[in-house]
Design an enzyme around this catalytic site. Sequence first.
Site, PDB file in Angstrom:
ATOM      1  N   ASP A 123      42.090  40.332  33.975  1.00  6.58           N
ATOM      2  CA  ASP A 123      40.962  39.495  34.401  1.00  6.58           C
ATOM      3  C   ASP A 123      40.861  38.185  33.614  1.00  6.58           C
ATOM      4  OD1 ASP A 123      39.797  41.077  36.476  1.00  6.58           O
ATOM      5  OD2 ASP A 123      39.198  42.506  34.932  1.00  6.58           O
ATOM      6  N   ASP A 183      41.732  41.869  43.808  1.00  2.68           N
ATOM      7  CA  ASP A 183      40.997  40.960  42.924  1.00  2.68           C
ATOM      8  C   ASP A 183      41.939  40.082  42.092  1.00  2.68           C
ATOM      9  OD1 ASP A 183      39.954  43.606  43.400  1.00  2.68           O
ATOM     10  OD2 ASP A 183      38.187  43.119  42.194  1.00  2.68           O
TER      11      ASP A 183
END
Length: 788
Positions: A123, A183
């Site tokens: 991330d 994602d």
Amino acid sequence: MTFKFLSISVLLFWQINSQAQDIKKIFSDAEAQTRVMLQEVQTAKNQWNANSQNLKKPEVVSPRTLDASGNLVMVPARDWTSGFFPGVLWFLYEYTGKPEWLQKAREFTASIENEKWNGKTHDMGFKVYCSFGTGYRITHDTAYRNVIIRSARTLATRFNPKTGCIRSWDHSREKWANPVIIDNMMNLELLFAATRLTGDSSFYKIAVSHAKTTMKNHFRADFSSYHVVDYDSITGNVIKKTTHQGYANESAWARGQGWGLYGYTMCYRETHDISFLKHAENIARFILKNPTMPKDLVAYWDFNAPGIPNEPRDASAAAVMASAFYELSQYSKEDNYRSIADKIMSSLTVFYRSPIGQNKGFLLIHSTGSKPMNSEVDVPLNYADYYYLEALLRSKKLEEKKPLFLDESNVPTARVFLLDSKILAASLQKIKQGDKQAVEAYRNLLKQADKSLNSGPYSVTNKTQLPASGDKHDYMSLAPYFWPNPNTPNGLPYIRKDGERNPAIKDIKDKTEMGDMTRDVEILSLAYYFSGNEKYADRATFLIRTWFLSPETRMNPNVNFGQAVSGKNDGRGEGVLETRGFIKVTDAIGLIRNSKAWTSADETGMKIWISEFLNWMQTSPNGIAEMKASNNHGVWYDAQRLGYALFLEKKDLANEICKSAIKRLDEEMVNNGSFPKELARTTSLGYSLFVMNAFFQLATLSEKTDINLWTAATPSGKSLKKGVDFLLPYLTKEKQWTGKQIKPFNYAEAVPFLMLASQKMNNSGYSAAVSKLNADKSGHGFEQLVSE
């Protein structure tokens, strides 16, 4: 939270009211809410610090959501959402310009800097690019640039060449071997940025590999996306396709579809690979034509949730989609994406905004984090706020007919290295004010630019001969001063006649075409800068793409076959001298960077090309040979390297090159300011000026470093001024040149040299000397626009 719809008339009013006023009001409300949030954050931090049980836990730094009791949930820097609130603060500063938001944006951004080392998460883009990346775009703070690059290096360690993807999670190893989630597409923007900032193509290649592999394995026939694809890390094969936050393995989790839409739109921006654009359009088609999509275009948390219409909505998914649709509207021939984004934003603004003072300061309500885990359902989420404000700013830019991703200042910015941006800006102002001389020079420039519109395109692939490699994409040229040997039957090997050019060198067109390309690109880019006419930028971009980027016509980033001597070699280090005009191309890029024609994909492509060429210069046999040259070739080698280092923002390398240049000056110049190796040439006055021009170019470029070569003195007291003073009486004909000069010297070449010396060395005597030359000073007819 209770979901209450307002009347349709309110929504229609929002849509038809002045957009500028709406956005102004929304940002004013956002400021008020964020001030509430900052107070709540401080209270939450104080409470957290007061709890002794938290002493051994990571410090909480950023607000994420509300818990079931309505309390603010704070998270540490390692949380995947920690970068969104700093991003919100940056957006407030971008819109308002208020110092309070700049201060807070810097404060909250700094709190997550150590995440640049965190290799245990995929991330990095969410955390670092939404905070440091947004901050760098707005402020160009070099410290932020360094964090972006370091973070990209950390993220790249999670790339598995076997799978072709960046690994997502390290947890739940009993469930997945090597999971990749949709994602993860959002983290690729960080990698593209790192290549753009450094020229290191490894980041770019990882991003493209991940995007293409995900495109192949994550999407169904209807272009809906799986949430999780699990890979065998050894073979790279897909093990299974499943979900973690969606309703079911085969369902379409709404935010995941938003990530895909946004991710592939962004990938097209960065690569101009048409397959990414088509894929984004296909995802958009699935989203918009899905029968469960509500009329207000704010999706349910999963398109296949069984209880629709009595399922939670996801405002965060809608905000992501709106932002993506605004960008997609700039690339796609579909004409309704912008209006779709407008409708989503209307819905979010009217139905999903928090009342001021409520919800601890969050902007949007009714988002869904993970319904299957009953986590963060129908609550505010910080990433919903982030993408909502991003979409608003994109809407504003489009309304004002400004580009989404280029510099938008009213005065064109020129990221130039040989040229002086201040002089350019002053000349532009003179043109606008009607200054007679400036306008005349401007007209001369446009006349030449209009001719350049019809010139080219130029390419190394236009030649009929092949270099020794057999690859037409390799640059090729012949040594100019070598002629057939009269003492051998086949004329081989060629022999040297210094200063006498063999006309046969023109049979190979690469050098001529390269010079023509450089000249036209320089003229066209200047014409665009001063006129703002896109036709000049279009043509300059086309010529640059043709020579450097287009697969069919590009030059390979090497000069392995430059200045070949027939019968002796296929190429020499001296060939590197011929590419010195590429520094002017990097200046041209700086002049057209605000145009519609020049894209981020072009910028990235040129960063990659220049980076690979610089690497070739510093590691190849020909490049190293030129580096060791102790005459003008070595100086021009340093000038090229310095220009490329500046273009690639390699400050440390640039400073090293400047130090090397001082050492080179000390070794090659003698105490009277002359250069013996140039004096030994058969056109020695010409080469003495040539080597000084090389040092002048180095000095001009050094102004962008920590070392000023204009004023530098070597350990033995040599300087550029000594070189000027040695040449001055010969250039002004006060003394007769006694060295060899087998062809007439063009004294007009001394004019720009002496004028630059006067400007940089603050010596009026140099400029006064120009009048003694009785030489043509007109040049191209537009020089005064780019020089004092």
